[in-house]
Write a protein that holds these residues in place. Structure first.
Motif, mmCIF file in Angstrom:
data_model
loop_
_atom_site.group_PDB
_atom_site.id
_atom_site.type_symbol
_atom_site.label_atom_id
_atom_site.label_comp_id
_atom_site.label_asym_id
_atom_site.label_seq_id
_atom_site.Cartn_x
_atom_site.Cartn_y
_atom_site.Cartn_z
ATOM 1 N N PRO A 16 10.630 8.126 37.445
ATOM 2 C CA PRO A 16 12.069 8.280 37.666
ATOM 3 C C PRO A 16 12.361 9.021 38.959
ATOM 4 C CG PRO A 16 11.290 9.954 36.154
ATOM 5 C CD PRO A 16 10.119 9.052 36.415
ATOM 6 N N GLN A 17 13.600 8.915 39.415
ATOM 7 C CA GLN A 17 14.034 9.742 40.537
ATOM 8 C C GLN A 17 13.998 11.203 40.122
ATOM 9 O OE1 GLN A 17 17.937 8.310 41.611
ATOM 10 N NE2 GLN A 17 17.095 6.780 43.010
ATOM 11 N N LEU A 18 13.848 12.068 41.101
ATOM 12 C CA LEU A 18 13.704 13.488 40.800
ATOM 13 C C LEU A 18 15.059 14.163 40.636
ATOM 14 C CD1 LEU A 18 10.610 14.819 42.750
ATOM 15 C CD2 LEU A 18 11.119 15.057 40.326
ATOM 16 N N THR A 19 15.738 13.785 39.563
ATOM 17 C CA THR A 19 16.926 14.508 39.110
ATOM 18 C C THR A 19 16.745 14.762 37.625
ATOM 19 O OG1 THR A 19 18.255 12.575 38.456
ATOM 20 C CG2 THR A 19 18.356 13.265 40.792
ATOM 21 N N ASN A 20 17.329 15.817 37.128
ATOM 22 C CA ASN A 20 17.192 16.151 35.716
ATOM 23 C C ASN A 20 17.676 15.005 34.836
ATOM 24 O OD1 ASN A 20 17.992 17.368 33.040
ATOM 25 N ND2 ASN A 20 17.123 19.193 34.003
ATOM 26 N N PHE A 51 12.459 9.471 30.136
ATOM 27 C CA PHE A 51 11.699 9.885 28.954
ATOM 28 C C PHE A 51 12.251 9.229 27.687
ATOM 29 C CE2 PHE A 51 10.154 14.057 30.969
ATOM 30 C CZ PHE A 51 8.845 13.613 31.030
ATOM 31 N N GLU A 52 13.556 9.076 27.598
ATOM 32 C CA GLU A 52 14.189 8.534 26.393
ATOM 33 C C GLU A 52 13.975 7.034 26.257
ATOM 34 O OE1 GLU A 52 17.995 11.463 25.598
ATOM 35 O OE2 GLU A 52 18.169 9.982 27.205
ATOM 36 N N THR A 53 13.654 6.363 27.362
ATOM 37 C CA THR A 53 13.518 4.896 27.316
ATOM 38 C C THR A 53 12.077 4.477 27.610
ATOM 39 O OG1 THR A 53 14.300 4.824 29.627
ATOM 40 C CG2 THR A 53 15.933 4.477 27.891
#
Length: 334
Positions: A224-228, A235-237
């Motif tokens: 993923p891109q590095l944003t929260n 993580f959820e998908t």
């Protein structure tokens, strides 16, 4: 096979700035606070060009460099209480104060021959703990040690062999036997039946299976891109993994764990457990008394739908080995 990246000698820092939340930890028993990632990337991670780093899967096991097992030096009870109180006050007051450890009195005794991990800061010749009060280190793996029995089930010290799980391609995993000399200078994660509650569902109580995974060898192909927000959504998908470790070009390491963004671990179907797996144990070159190696050698060249299938095929293989008078006391836990 992708070559291993950074060897893991110390606790890896979260890629985001973190905050201490006054809630019971989901990750550590008896911890009255939890560490949560904020939306800000650490400046140190930016300075180390984490955005162009190689992303790999963080595994839930126990870390060990060859012939040494991970053993962190930890605070004693009184020091731990002081530290927790400090963390709570620091969070409420939003200060930049650091906790003052007494290096002589605040820590539990370590086993004989314990050594601090490479890179641990030293103060007057004594190792300094990290930001959670632990001093990463190692103890030798002894053949007669019950504490290291599961480490030893994945290796044959006499023959100089190890059972390693690696990535063969973007789809398939491979279990192979390697010479220990090929692991010099590397670190690995031990995963399996009796490690951390066995989140990957490998083996069972009657037929336990333990494997070494060299750090940095299981890729995250589409991180993923590095944003929260992006990390949590991933993580959820798609990201049914414990976490991500970023390996920077200069060797620096950064991570993010599901717990950092408020998500639970383990998950019902970890990615590692669902990938097809091939057994590559060359029987002609195998001279081992270790039952796991003997068992896997009988499956050489076969491919299975997932790691979970090993539980299904092992009983019949062990019956065949018994027919030829081979013992499997090291594989059984009884």
């Amino acid at each position: 096979m992708m070559e291993g990246l950074g060897a893991v000698q110390q606790k890896i820092s979260c890629v985001f700035e973190t905050a201490v939340i006054d809630e019971v930890s989901k990750k550590r028993d008896n911890q009255s606070y939890r560490v949560q990632a904020t939306s800000k990337i650490k400046q140190k991670a930016i300075d180390n060009e984490v955005n162009s780093a190689q992303a790999t899967e963080k595994l839930d096991g126990t870390c060990q460099p060859w012939l040494w097992a991970r053993f962190d030096k930890k605070p004693n009870k009184s020091a731990e209480r002081r530290f927790k109180k400090f963390q709570t006050l620091k969070q409420k007051n939003s200060t930049d104060q650091t906790f003052a450890w007494d290096l002589d009195k605040d820590f539990k005794e370590t086993p004989e021959h314990w050594i601090p991990a490479s890179g641990v800061e030293q103060e007057d010749g004594r190792p300094v703990p990290d930001d959670i009060g632990h001093t990463p280190g190692w103890v030798p793996v002894y053949p007669a040690s019950r504490q290291h029995c599961w480490h030893l089930s994945a290796v044959d010290l006499k023959a100089g062999l190890a059972v390693v799980l690696r990535e063969e391609n973007e789809f398939t995993l491979c279990i192979e036997c390697v010479h220990l000399s090929s692991l010099l200078g590397r670190t690995a994660e031990l995963i399996g039946t009796n490690i951390n509650g066995n989140p990957y569902g490998i083996g069972n109580k009657k037929f336990p299976v333990h494997l070494l995974v060299v750090h940095g060898t299981i890729q995250v192909l589409d991180p993923p891109q590095l944003t929260n927000e992006a990390v949590k959504s991933w993580f959820e998908t798609a990201g049914q993994v414990e976490g991500i470790v970023w390996h920077c070009a200069n060797g620096a390491l950064f991570k993010v764990h599901r717990n950092h963004v408020g998500l639970d671990w383990p998950v019902p179907k970890p990615v590692l457990s669902t990938r097809p797996i091939r057994i590559a144990i060359e029987t002609n070159d195998l001279k081992s008394d270790t039952c796991l190696l003997e068992t896997l050698a009988k499956l050489d060249g076969q491919t299975f739908a997932s790691l979970l299938d090993l539980e299904r095929v092992f009983p019949s293989v062990l019956t065949e080995l018994d027919h030829f008078g081979m013992k499997h006391c090291e594989l059984t836990s009884e």
